[in-house]
Design a protein around this motif. Structure first.
Motif, short mmCIF file in Angstrom:
data_model
loop_
_atom_site.label_atom_id
_atom_site.label_comp_id
_atom_site.label_asym_id
_atom_site.label_seq_id
_atom_site.Cartn_x
_atom_site.Cartn_y
_atom_site.Cartn_z
N GLU A 184 0.84 -1.20 0.00
CA GLU A 184 0.00 0.00 0.00
C GLU A 184 0.88 1.25 0.00
O GLU A 184 1.78 1.38 0.83
N ASP B 183 0.31 4.30 1.01
CA ASP B 183 0.26 5.05 2.28
C ASP B 183 1.15 4.40 3.33
O ASP B 183 1.84 5.09 4.08
N HIS B 184 1.13 3.07 3.37
CA HIS B 184 1.97 2.36 4.34
C HIS B 184 3.44 2.61 4.05
O HIS B 184 4.24 2.87 4.95
N TYR B 185 3.80 2.56 2.79
CA TYR B 185 5.19 2.78 2.41
C TYR B 185 5.61 4.21 2.77
O TYR B 185 6.72 4.43 3.29
N ASN C 286 4.37 6.16 5.10
CA ASN C 286 4.48 6.28 6.55
C ASN C 286 5.80 5.72 7.07
O ASN C 286 6.44 6.30 7.96
N VAL C 287 6.20 4.58 6.51
CA VAL C 287 7.45 3.95 6.96
C VAL C 287 8.65 4.81 6.58
O VAL C 287 9.54 5.07 7.39
N ASP D 179 3.19 5.40 16.09
CA ASP D 179 2.83 4.01 15.80
C ASP D 179 3.80 3.07 16.49
O ASP D 179 4.93 2.87 16.03
N MET E 105 4.87 -0.03 14.29
CA MET E 105 5.85 0.36 13.28
C MET E 105 7.21 0.60 13.93
O MET E 105 8.25 0.22 13.38
#
Length: 249
Positions: free
Chosen positions: A94, A96-98, A100-101, A126, A129
């Motif tokens: 995803e 968005d996930h990438y 955020n990381v 998070d 995370m």
């Protein structure tokens, strides 16, 4: 229209103490924010002798890693390895996930070093995370150090060999105020003020008391021939002392 404005203004003056209710929702918001953890500190200690070499094109020693840790965290960040994906599956990640990381890698994770112990620390919103990133970089740090020792032929006593010390630790953090709460607090306050104003309007319009000469005339079905002004205001305008007080001390 002017009558409605005057009547609403009268209601605002009559119920002005009700505006204290506008502070209720912002206060509850701050109280809830102070009770609920909104930041998490996650860290892992790694035993790492100062003289440890590294198998990296960017770093040769621990001191260089600490001094340029931003490069260490971003250099060769292996998305596939971090997310346990194969090259064929990386497209399923995803966006968005990438994002955020990668944002956390740039802003929320740090490396410190003190007397043979390196600490990888995450400070962000998070916790899961944070654990994943700290685990990833702790393993990478140990691997690079062990590869460097093996390739250089350096002898390091077994009790000083690079390795992770204990488990990953976490700590929830709470605070009554943070700068990013200003806008939500402002919106809550404005919404509360508007709600109180609407409540005052409802109370004023549901009040059956007579508010004007026109209402009195309609109620008694008689014309208004005249009205007496507020004598206290007239007296103050003429400079007379208030009722019950002598003009002389």
């Amino acid at each position: 229209m002017s009558y409605l404005v005057k009547r609403y203004t009268h209601g605002l003056k009559r119920y002005n103490s009700w505006f204290l209710l506008a502070f209720l929702m912002p206060g509850l918001y701050l109280l809830s924010a102070a009770i609920t953890p909104d930041r998490h500190e996650v860290w892992q200690d790694v035993r790492l002798p100062l003289e440890t070499p590294f198998t990296s094109a960017s770093f040769d020693t621990v001191a260089e890693v600490v001094d340029a840790q931003a490069i260490f965290f971003r250099d060769n960040f292996d998305v596939n390895r971090y997310f346990n994906l194969t090259e064929a599956d990386v497209g399923q990640l995803e966006p968005d996930h990438y994002r955020n990381v990668t944002a956390a890698v740039s802003n929320d994770i740090t490396l410190s070093y003190d007397r043979g112990i390196a600490r990888i620390r995450y400070l962000g919103k998070d916790a899961e995370m944070g654990k994943s990133l700290v685990d990833y970089y702790a393993r990478r740090l140990v691997r690079k150090a062990r590869e460097g020792i093996s390739m250089s032929g350096m002898h390091i006593a077994r009790e000083r060999h690079p390795e992770r010390m204990g488990a990953i630790e976490t700590k929830p953090l709470r605070a009554l105020w943070r700068p990013d709460r200003f806008l939500p607090l402002l919106f809550l306050f404005i919404a509360s003020v508007l709600a109180v104003m609407a409540l005052i309007a409802a109370l004023e319009w549901n009040d059956a008391a007579l508010k004007s000469e026109r209402q009195i005339a309609r109620y008694v079905n008689l014309p208004v021939l005249g009205s007496l002004p507020d004598l206290n205001k007239v007296s103050q305008a003429l400079g007379d002392p208030p009722e019950g007080k002598s003009p002389h001390p």
